[in-house]
Design an enzyme around this catalytic site. Structure first.
Site, mmCIF file in Angstrom:
data_model
loop_
_atom_site.group_PDB
_atom_site.id
_atom_site.type_symbol
_atom_site.label_atom_id
_atom_site.label_comp_id
_atom_site.label_asym_id
_atom_site.label_seq_id
_atom_site.Cartn_x
_atom_site.Cartn_y
_atom_site.Cartn_z
ATOM 1 N N ASP A 87 0.757 -1.214 -0.009
ATOM 2 C CA ASP A 87 -0.025 -0.054 0.090
ATOM 3 C C ASP A 87 0.899 1.241 0.122
ATOM 4 O OD1 ASP A 87 0.729 -0.535 2.548
ATOM 5 O OD2 ASP A 87 -0.637 0.597 3.391
ATOM 6 N N GLU A 152 0.202 -1.088 5.885
ATOM 7 C CA GLU A 152 1.225 -0.297 6.929
ATOM 8 C C GLU A 152 0.978 0.845 6.893
ATOM 9 O OE1 GLU A 152 4.759 1.117 8.402
ATOM 10 O OE2 GLU A 152 3.853 2.015 6.688
#
Ligand code: ZN
Length: 432
Positions: A87, A152
């Protein structure tokens, strides 16, 4: 040694750059910020499976998909995890980029685009290392595991915000004895620890009265002002560093200061150094009062206290209790609302095998001995350490450009990182 050579031969220098470019071209904004990681997860799974490795999908709903894969060695032995997150943070305003944010263009020795640095570059590197192990049919004991996280960037210390890696580790679906996380530390730096985020909610209670007769009331907002001043003073004290981290703190200060100067922020250099052995205090939210003509009887403030090495959550709590007591303000309480997995700082000892193997192999492969460093805030390594897995950040190109406009990663660093991971993994997994 033979194993190292055979694995290194399978690290594709061009492939890793192309892979990074392709990863950047798939926008994969953290689902918590409205993005989606299902497409990039599908791409990564197919990419790896085409090369003959099995990939497990862990769908956490809400467009959040984590991936794991495992190569099993001959005998049982140490389990090393290679970690990357897929991400990225949102691109921000498109007109502030000098190239399209998700172009993934390879130009002048760089891969360009949102997430190139944080951390599709590192992700491409760990995937390449992992595939090189598979292709070389390397002989090793134990397991080499690939763990790819989709969330994250929204790491939060509160319960429920700890993310997929915490869930996977807690449930036992992901297990390891150490983890190398390919976050952008720069190849001359290994991050072995992170400050802890200790979040507190402070409540001050008073007595309501009409604004025209304030002496009949007890103003909760004014009480809070005094209490916040008192709590804030926790940030003025130098926190003694644990002896085994003295060198890491010293080099972190130098790196932090240099980074500020390089960004043209020379006047912030002292402040950046100070973060390493002081509590950073942020008064983030405040609510109080009902109407302008009423003496407020309640005020609530929320603070993020970021704790340096040497100060755990328990001792921070005791310090705050003492400061409130000293302020002389009555009817004030506070509670920690960051969950069980947050608060205290975490670190992996400089003498841990994973630190040593990466350090030694960086020296062998690149001719540099990485300095050890402490980060000023937590990410997924914090979760891994709390679950008993010694973890470090070591990845391509320094952190300074992460989350910024015109993000890029050095193309040459990608294969360099992959080679260091490969050699470190061979050593780590070598039979004892
Ligand atoms: Zn990252």
């Amino acid at each position: 040694m033979k194993t190292k050579e055979s694995v290194l031969r399978c690290v594709g220098e061009k492939e890793v750059v192309d892979l990074c470019s392709r990863l950047v071209q798939i926008p994969s904004i953290t689902p918590a910020y409205g993005g989606d990681t299902t497409e990039i997860a599908r791409f990564i799974k197919e990419y790896l499976e085409q090369k003959g490795v099995n990939v497990e999908t862990h769908d956490f709903g809400s467009r959040t998909v984590a991936l794991t894969s495992r190569l099993k060695g001959r005998l049982t032995g140490p389990r090393l995890i290679l970690y990357g997150h897929m991400d990225v943070v949102p691109a921000g305003e498109a007109e502030r980029w000098s190239f399209p944010p998700f172009c993934g263009e390879i130009r002048d020795g760089k891969v360009l685009g949102r997430g190139a640095l944080d951390m599709k570059g590192g992700l491409a590197s760990v995937m390449t290392t992992y595939l090189a192990f598979h292709e070389a049919d390397a002989e090793f004991d134990g397991s080499l595991i690939l763990a790819i996280a989709p969330d994250e960037e929204k790491w939060m210390p509160v319960e429920g915000g700890l993310g997929t890696q915490w869930s996977l580790l807690k449930s036992g679906r992901l297990q390891g004895d150490a983890c190398i996380m390919a976050e952008p530390s720069g190849l001359g730096t290994i991050t072995i620890g992170e400050k802890g985020e200790y979040w507190i909610k402070v409540t001050a209670k008073g007595k309501p009265a009409h604004a025209t007769s304030p002496m009949l009331g007890d103003n909760a907002i004014e009480k809070m002002m005094k209490v916040l001043d008192a709590i804030r003073s926790i940030g003025e004290e130098i926190i003694p560093t644990p002896p085994e981290l003295v060198n890491a703190i010293q080099s972190s200060k130098e790196i932090a200061s240099r980074s500020m100067v390089e960004q043209g922020l020379k006047d912030k250099a002292e402040g950046a150094k100070r973060l390493l052995d002081h509590v950073a205090v942020n008064i983030g939210e405040i609510q109080g009062g009902t109407m302008t003509n009423v003496v407020p009887d309640k005020c609530i403030a929320k603070l993020a206290l970021v704790l340096p090495m040497g100060l755990d959550a328990q001792r921070a709590r005791e310090k705050i209790e003492r400061l409130i007591l000293k302020s002389g303000v009555s009817d004030v309480t506070f509670e920690q609302f960051s969950g069980e997995m947050a608060g205290s700082p975490t670190y992996t000892k400089p003498t841990e095998k994973v630190v040593k193997t990466v350090q030694e192999n960086a020296k062998q492969v690149l001719g540099i001995t990485p300095q050890l460093m402490i980060a000023t805030g937590p990410g997924d390594a914090n979760v891994y350490r709390r679950m008993g897995v010694p973890s470090i950040y070591y990845g391509p190109t320094g952190f300074a450009g992460a989350h910024s406009y015109d993000e890029w990663v050095s193309a040459a660093d990608l294969s360099s990182a992959a080679k260091v991971y490969a050699c470190a993994a061979v050593d780590y997994l070598a039979a004892n």
